[in-house]
Write a protein that holds these residues in place. Structure first.
Motif, PDB file in Angstrom:
ATOM      1  N   ALA A 206       0.816  -1.222   0.000  1.00  0.00           N
ATOM      2  CA  ALA A 206       0.000   0.000   0.000  1.00  0.00           C
ATOM      3  C   ALA A 206       0.847   1.269   0.000  1.00  0.00           C
ATOM      4  CB  ALA A 206      -0.933   0.006   1.212  1.00  0.00           C
ATOM      5  N   ARG A 207       2.145   1.146   0.201  1.00  0.00           N
ATOM      6  CA  ARG A 207       3.022   2.313   0.237  1.00  0.00           C
ATOM      7  C   ARG A 207       3.150   2.913  -1.161  1.00  0.00           C
ATOM      8  NH1 ARG A 207       5.917   2.633   5.042  1.00  0.00           N
ATOM      9  NH2 ARG A 207       7.607   3.872   4.102  1.00  0.00           N
ATOM     10  N   ALA A 208       3.264   4.233  -1.218  1.00  0.00           N
ATOM     11  CA  ALA A 208       3.308   4.931  -2.512  1.00  0.00           C
ATOM     12  C   ALA A 208       4.489   4.470  -3.356  1.00  0.00           C
ATOM     13  CB  ALA A 208       3.374   6.438  -2.277  1.00  0.00           C
ATOM     14  N   SER A 209       5.638   4.267  -2.715  1.00  0.00           N
ATOM     15  CA  SER A 209       6.829   3.840  -3.458  1.00  0.00           C
ATOM     16  C   SER A 209       6.616   2.494  -4.124  1.00  0.00           C
ATOM     17  CB  SER A 209       8.035   3.752  -2.518  1.00  0.00           C
ATOM     18  OG  SER A 209       7.820   2.740  -1.538  1.00  0.00           O
ATOM     19  N   VAL A 210       5.994   1.580  -3.396  1.00  0.00           N
ATOM     20  CA  VAL A 210       5.758   0.238  -3.924  1.00  0.00           C
ATOM     21  C   VAL A 210       4.723   0.285  -5.041  1.00  0.00           C
ATOM     22  CG1 VAL A 210       5.070  -2.119  -3.361  1.00  0.00           C
ATOM     23  CG2 VAL A 210       6.365  -0.766  -1.700  1.00  0.00           C
ATOM     24  N   ALA A 211       3.657   1.050  -4.834  1.00  0.00           N
ATOM     25  CA  ALA A 211       2.625   1.171  -5.864  1.00  0.00           C
ATOM     26  C   ALA A 211       3.209   1.721  -7.165  1.00  0.00           C
ATOM     27  CB  ALA A 211       1.497   2.063  -5.371  1.00  0.00           C
ATOM     28  N   LYS A 212       4.109   2.699  -7.058  1.00  0.00           N
ATOM     29  CA  LYS A 212       4.736   3.277  -8.251  1.00  0.00           C
ATOM     30  C   LYS A 212       5.585   2.245  -8.973  1.00  0.00           C
ATOM     31  CE  LYS A 212       7.752   7.027  -9.803  1.00  0.00           C
ATOM     32  NZ  LYS A 212       8.509   8.250  -9.391  1.00  0.00           N
ATOM     33  N   VAL A 213       6.378   1.499  -8.212  1.00  0.00           N
ATOM     34  CA  VAL A 213       7.247   0.485  -8.809  1.00  0.00           C
ATOM     35  C   VAL A 213       6.420  -0.627  -9.440  1.00  0.00           C
ATOM     36  CG1 VAL A 213       8.928  -1.323  -8.256  1.00  0.00           C
ATOM     37  CG2 VAL A 213       9.262   1.001  -7.402  1.00  0.00           C
ATOM     38  N   VAL A 214       5.362  -1.046  -8.770  1.00  0.00           N
ATOM     39  CA  VAL A 214       4.489  -2.091  -9.313  1.00  0.00           C
ATOM     40  C   VAL A 214       3.851  -1.634 -10.617  1.00  0.00           C
ATOM     41  CG1 VAL A 214       2.337  -3.353  -8.935  1.00  0.00           C
ATOM     42  CG2 VAL A 214       4.056  -3.241  -7.120  1.00  0.00           C
ATOM     43  N   ALA A 215       3.452  -0.365 -10.678  1.00  0.00           N
ATOM     44  CA  ALA A 215       2.847   0.161 -11.905  1.00  0.00           C
ATOM     45  C   ALA A 215       3.840   0.133 -13.062  1.00  0.00           C
ATOM     46  CB  ALA A 215       2.345   1.581 -11.673  1.00  0.00           C
ATOM     47  N   VAL A 216       5.076   0.524 -12.799  1.00  0.00           N
ATOM     48  CA  VAL A 216       6.115   0.495 -13.834  1.00  0.00           C
ATOM     49  C   VAL A 216       6.388  -0.951 -14.248  1.00  0.00           C
ATOM     50  CG1 VAL A 216       8.531   0.982 -14.343  1.00  0.00           C
ATOM     51  CG2 VAL A 216       7.173   2.646 -13.066  1.00  0.00           C
ATOM     52  N   ARG A 217       6.487  -1.832 -13.270  1.00  0.00           N
ATOM     53  CA  ARG A 217       6.743  -3.250 -13.563  1.00  0.00           C
ATOM     54  C   ARG A 217       5.644  -3.846 -14.437  1.00  0.00           C
ATOM     55  NH1 ARG A 217       6.500  -7.007  -8.507  1.00  0.00           N
ATOM     56  NH2 ARG A 217       4.277  -6.850  -9.030  1.00  0.00           N
ATOM     57  N   THR A 218       4.404  -3.507 -14.114  1.00  0.00           N
ATOM     58  CA  THR A 218       3.273  -4.027 -14.884  1.00  0.00           C
ATOM     59  C   THR A 218       3.346  -3.582 -16.344  1.00  0.00           C
ATOM     60  OG1 THR A 218       1.883  -4.033 -12.908  1.00  0.00           O
ATOM     61  CG2 THR A 218       0.759  -4.090 -15.048  1.00  0.00           C
ATOM     62  N   ILE A 219       3.681  -2.322 -16.544  1.00  0.00           N
ATOM     63  CA  ILE A 219       3.819  -1.796 -17.914  1.00  0.00           C
ATOM     64  C   ILE A 219       4.947  -2.499 -18.649  1.00  0.00           C
ATOM     65  CG2 ILE A 219       4.437   0.237 -19.268  1.00  0.00           C
ATOM     66  CD1 ILE A 219       3.008   1.908 -17.065  1.00  0.00           C
ATOM     67  N   LYS A 220       6.103  -2.631 -17.988  1.00  0.00           N
ATOM     68  CA  LYS A 220       7.268  -3.240 -18.620  1.00  0.00           C
ATOM     69  C   LYS A 220       7.008  -4.702 -18.976  1.00  0.00           C
ATOM     70  CE  LYS A 220      10.060   0.264 -18.622  1.00  0.00           C
ATOM     71  NZ  LYS A 220      10.562   0.850 -19.899  1.00  0.00           N
ATOM     72  N   GLN A 221       6.312  -5.413 -18.088  1.00  0.00           N
ATOM     73  CA  GLN A 221       6.061  -6.829 -18.325  1.00  0.00           C
ATOM     74  C   GLN A 221       4.997  -7.051 -19.401  1.00  0.00           C
ATOM     75  OE1 GLN A 221       5.224  -8.597 -14.499  1.00  0.00           O
ATOM     76  NE2 GLN A 221       7.338  -8.440 -13.832  1.00  0.00           N
ATOM     77  N   SER A 222       4.179  -6.042 -19.652  1.00  0.00           N
ATOM     78  CA  SER A 222       3.143  -6.187 -20.672  1.00  0.00           C
ATOM     79  C   SER A 222       3.635  -5.832 -22.068  1.00  0.00           C
ATOM     80  CB  SER A 222       1.924  -5.319 -20.328  1.00  0.00           C
ATOM     81  OG  SER A 222       2.272  -3.934 -20.377  1.00  0.00           O
ATOM     82  N   ASN A 223       4.792  -5.189 -22.141  1.00  0.00           N
ATOM     83  CA  ASN A 223       5.346  -4.779 -23.445  1.00  0.00           C
ATOM     84  C   ASN A 223       6.016  -5.955 -24.163  1.00  0.00           C
ATOM     85  OD1 ASN A 223       4.469  -2.184 -23.051  1.00  0.00           O
ATOM     86  ND2 ASN A 223       6.442  -1.432 -22.285  1.00  0.00           N
TER      87      ASN A 223
END
Length: 223
Positions: A206-223
């Motif tokens: 739930a931490r902002a830092s983790v949410a940001k990293v997860v969002a980037v990871r999700t984008i990178k893994q979907s490319n």
């Protein structure tokens, strides 16, 4: 050579250890550029990378404002970051005893959680042949590691010093794979079997830092 951002992080789109370092960089508000190596093309074993990490694994970090200082192994990188860039102890602690407790958990994560979870994932999803005994061995080790964490976190909210530190943050990335890796083993249920660890993991994600990293990871893994 000038760099717009302080750090260069060598990582991989699915490798948990690179994302672990990214979370700490985000927590400390440090600027960085991530280079995602292509393992299929052997970029992690190429001279362009092994000149930084002779082990040919991610992550590696370059601190451009410290004479391009290079460090590899995620635990060592995290210790470097909090020792040099966390004077306010946002995700670290000041006392010598607490510092050693943090290092203790970083070692446990690197030697216990990471390798066992990684081997369980490999033998279940990536190995060329199905080896039930190997899968079971490493799934049991995941359960054991979760049991160690449950025993501690059932008594305290965080691993060290009653606050979230890098000790806690280092466990996030592999625990994201728990359900997938242990699915079907002995009727495993993360929330029911390890409620304190599950609640701790939810606090971390739930931490902002983790949410940001997860969002980037999700984008990178979907490319």
């Amino acid at each position: 050579m000038s760099h717009g951002k302080q750090f260069t992080l060598y990582s991989h789109v699915t490798g948990p250890n690179g994302w672990k370092v990214a979370v700490v960089l985000e927590e400390l508000g440090l600027t960085y550029e991530t280079i995602y190596l292509d393992f299929k093309n052997g970029e992690h074993k190429a001279p362009e990378f092994t000149k930084y990490n002779p082990n040919g694994r991610i992550p590696a970090l370059i601190d451009h404002r410290n004479n391009d200082y290079v460090l590899w192994e995620s635990g060592a990188i995290i210790i470097y970051l909090i020792e040099n860039y966390d004077p306010e102890h946002k995700v670290s602690l000041a006392s010598a005893g607490d510092k050693l407790q943090i290092i203790q958990w970083l070692f446990f994560q690197a030697s216990g959680q990471g390798p066992y979870y990684g081997q369980a994932f490999h033998f279940r999803f990536n190995h060329s042949e199905k080896l039930p005994s190997a899968i079971e061995r490493y799934q049991k080790e995941i359960i054991r590691v979760l049991g160690v964490l449950e025993g501690v976190l059932s008594k305290t909210e965080w691993l060290v010093g009653n606050k979230c530190t890098v000790a806690d943050l280092s466990f996030i990335q592999w625990n994201e794979y728990v359900d997938k890796t242990v699915e079907g083993f002995d009727n495993f249920n993360f929330e029911k079997d390890f409620p304190a660890v599950f609640a701790w993991h939810k606090r971390l994600t739930a931490r902002a830092s983790v949410a940001k990293v997860v969002a980037v990871r999700t984008i990178k893994q979907s490319n």
